[in-house]
Design a protein around this motif. Structure first.
Motif, PDB file in Angstrom:
ATOM      1  N   LEU A   1       0.639  -1.287   0.110  1.00 41.98           N
ATOM      2  CA  LEU A   1      -0.027  -0.021  -0.053  1.00 41.98           C
ATOM      3  C   LEU A   1       0.888   1.336  -0.047  1.00 41.98           C
ATOM      4  N   CYS A   2       0.104   2.330  -0.273  1.00 41.94           N
ATOM      5  CA  CYS A   2       0.896   3.732  -0.242  1.00 41.94           C
ATOM      6  C   CYS A   2       0.557   4.303   0.796  1.00 41.94           C
ATOM      7  N   TYR A   3       1.209   5.012   1.688  1.00 41.36           N
ATOM      8  CA  TYR A   3       1.042   5.745   3.040  1.00 41.36           C
ATOM      9  C   TYR A   3       1.308   7.159   3.070  1.00 41.36           C
TER      10      TYR A   3
ATOM     11  N   GLN B   1      -0.948   9.430   4.400  1.00 35.94           N
ATOM     12  CA  GLN B   1      -2.121   9.995   4.656  1.00 35.94           C
ATOM     13  C   GLN B   1      -2.359  10.071   6.151  1.00 35.94           C
TER      14      GLN B   1
ATOM     15  N   GLU C   1      -0.209   2.051  10.085  1.00 33.85           N
ATOM     16  CA  GLU C   1      -1.483   1.899   9.544  1.00 33.85           C
ATOM     17  C   GLU C   1      -2.388   0.939  10.209  1.00 33.85           C
TER      18      GLU C   1
ATOM     19  N   ARG D   1      -9.304  -1.630   3.001  1.00 35.76           N
ATOM     20  CA  ARG D   1      -8.080  -0.921   2.608  1.00 35.76           C
ATOM     21  C   ARG D   1      -7.277  -1.401   1.482  1.00 35.76           C
TER      22      ARG D   1
ATOM     23  N   ARG E   1      -7.839   0.688  -1.893  1.00 33.92           N
ATOM     24  CA  ARG E   1      -6.679   1.589  -1.726  1.00 33.92           C
ATOM     25  C   ARG E   1      -7.416   3.171  -1.372  1.00 33.92           C
ATOM     26  N   GLN E   2      -8.608   3.038  -0.686  1.00 35.63           N
ATOM     27  CA  GLN E   2      -8.908   4.283  -0.260  1.00 35.63           C
ATOM     28  C   GLN E   2      -8.270   4.678   1.194  1.00 35.63           C
ATOM     29  N   PRO E   3      -8.065   5.972   1.264  1.00 37.43           N
ATOM     30  CA  PRO E   3      -7.555   6.422   2.677  1.00 37.43           C
ATOM     31  C   PRO E   3      -7.979   5.617   3.978  1.00 37.43           C
TER      32      PRO E   3
ATOM     33  N   GLU F   1      -4.324   5.940  -3.636  1.00 39.25           N
ATOM     34  CA  GLU F   1      -4.823   6.395  -2.279  1.00 39.25           C
ATOM     35  C   GLU F   1      -4.986   7.908  -2.409  1.00 39.25           C
TER      36      GLU F   1
ATOM     37  N   HIS G   1      -7.627   9.159  -4.967  1.00 35.51           N
ATOM     38  CA  HIS G   1      -8.863   9.069  -4.613  1.00 35.51           C
ATOM     39  C   HIS G   1      -9.547  10.314  -4.001  1.00 35.51           C
ATOM     40  N   GLU G   2      -8.794  11.295  -3.538  1.00 36.36           N
ATOM     41  CA  GLU G   2      -8.627  12.629  -2.755  1.00 36.36           C
ATOM     42  C   GLU G   2      -9.349  13.608  -3.986  1.00 36.36           C
TER      43      GLU G   2
END
Length: 293
Positions: free
Chosen positions: A20-22, A24, A32, A69, A73-75, A208, A211-212
């Protein structure tokens, strides 16, 4: 019943394997996983024991959100509906940028040594969830804070967060384009985490961050469209001795190149690097005078 230690390890492994990408709210798979487990259970940041047994409902909820998650891949903050930022809990929801600005820890330190006097009026532009302005209200108990965002959903969320933190009486929220939403008079402190992602980076964001909302991220071709407007308009709204604090992420070099005569202050942020600039009222007024001439 599932032991907290066991479930943490399980979720951590899921996240680690999913790559995953962090960024946030957390910086790695372990943090996480911890944020997810503590967010569901309501346990403190540092539980006295990892041997706590979690009931079946909490365990099932944690596993369900962990799976989402990984799959969506949502925050994580959106999945939980809340996030802890600089010691305070903020409600967050899809469509609103997740609180993470390095300005927050600077506020916790009272913006020392750059803020010359305790502020009486603070403006938080592009406020999103309201996190920066509300942290400032907590830090400076006598201050009045104005929160402004162009997105009506963000403005509504900022109102809700102000009420939840017991700060509604010292805050006002406006849905407007930058300074159009400000009341008469000047401010001692202007805070802003504007959209500053340039067009090239916006196209390559990990899921991630993609999505914003673009409204909260996209800063135009070079990332400085909104920053230009803030620097040009801020002098008319900043009191003598006041301070502008603005986040620009990786665009520090572009800011310096675009305004070579402005005496930007680039403090080392708690997370490292120089992603936030400070300008005092005198420097901004001098900049306005040069443009006018």
């Amino acid at each position: 019943m599932t032991e907290l230690r066991t479930l943490l390890a399980e979720v951590h492994e899921w996240f680690r394997e999913a790559s995953l990408c962090y960024g946030q709210g957390t910086e790695n798979a372990w943090d996480e996983a911890t944020a997810l487990v503590l967010g569901v259970t309501g346990l403190p940041d540092a539980p006295s024991s990892l041997d706590i047994d979690l009931d079946e409902a909490a365990t099932a909820r944690i596993r369900q959100l962990a799976q989402r998650r990984v799959d969506e891949r949502q925050p994580l903050a959106w999945l939980l509906g809340k996030t802890q930022y600089c010691g305070a809990w903020f409600t967050v929801e899809p469509g609103i940028v997740v609180p993470r600005s390095p300005i927050g820890p600077m506020l916790q330190d009272g913006l020392r040594p750059w803020l010359v006097r305790p502020p009486r009026r603070i403006l938080d532009l592009c406020c999103g969830s309201g996190c920066l302005g509300l942290l400032a209200a907590k830090q400076f108990p006598a201050v009045k804070v104005t929160l402004v965002d162009a997105d009506p959903r963000a403005a509504n969320l900022a109102r809700r967060n102000a009420a939840a933190l017991g700060l509604a009486g010292r805050t006002e929220v406006a849905c407007a384009d930058l300074f159009e939403g400000t009341p008469p008079g000047g401010f001692d402190l202007i805070l802003c985490n504007p959209p500053y992602v340039d067009a090239a980076d916006l196209r390559s964001l990990p899921p991630e961050f993609a999505h914003e909302p673009a409204l909260g991220l996209a800063g135009g071709e070079d990332g400085l469209d909104v920053v230009r407007r803030i620097i040009d308009q801020a002098p008319a709204h900043l009191e003598e001795g006041g301070l502008l604090v603005c986040e620009v992420g990786m665009n520090a070099w572009r800011v310096n190149r675009t305004w070579p005569r402005l005496p930007f202050i680039w403090p080392d942020t708690p997370a490292g690097g120089t992603s936030v600039f400070l300008l005092d009222a005198e420097a901004l007024h001098s900049h306005t005078s040069v443009i006018a001439s």
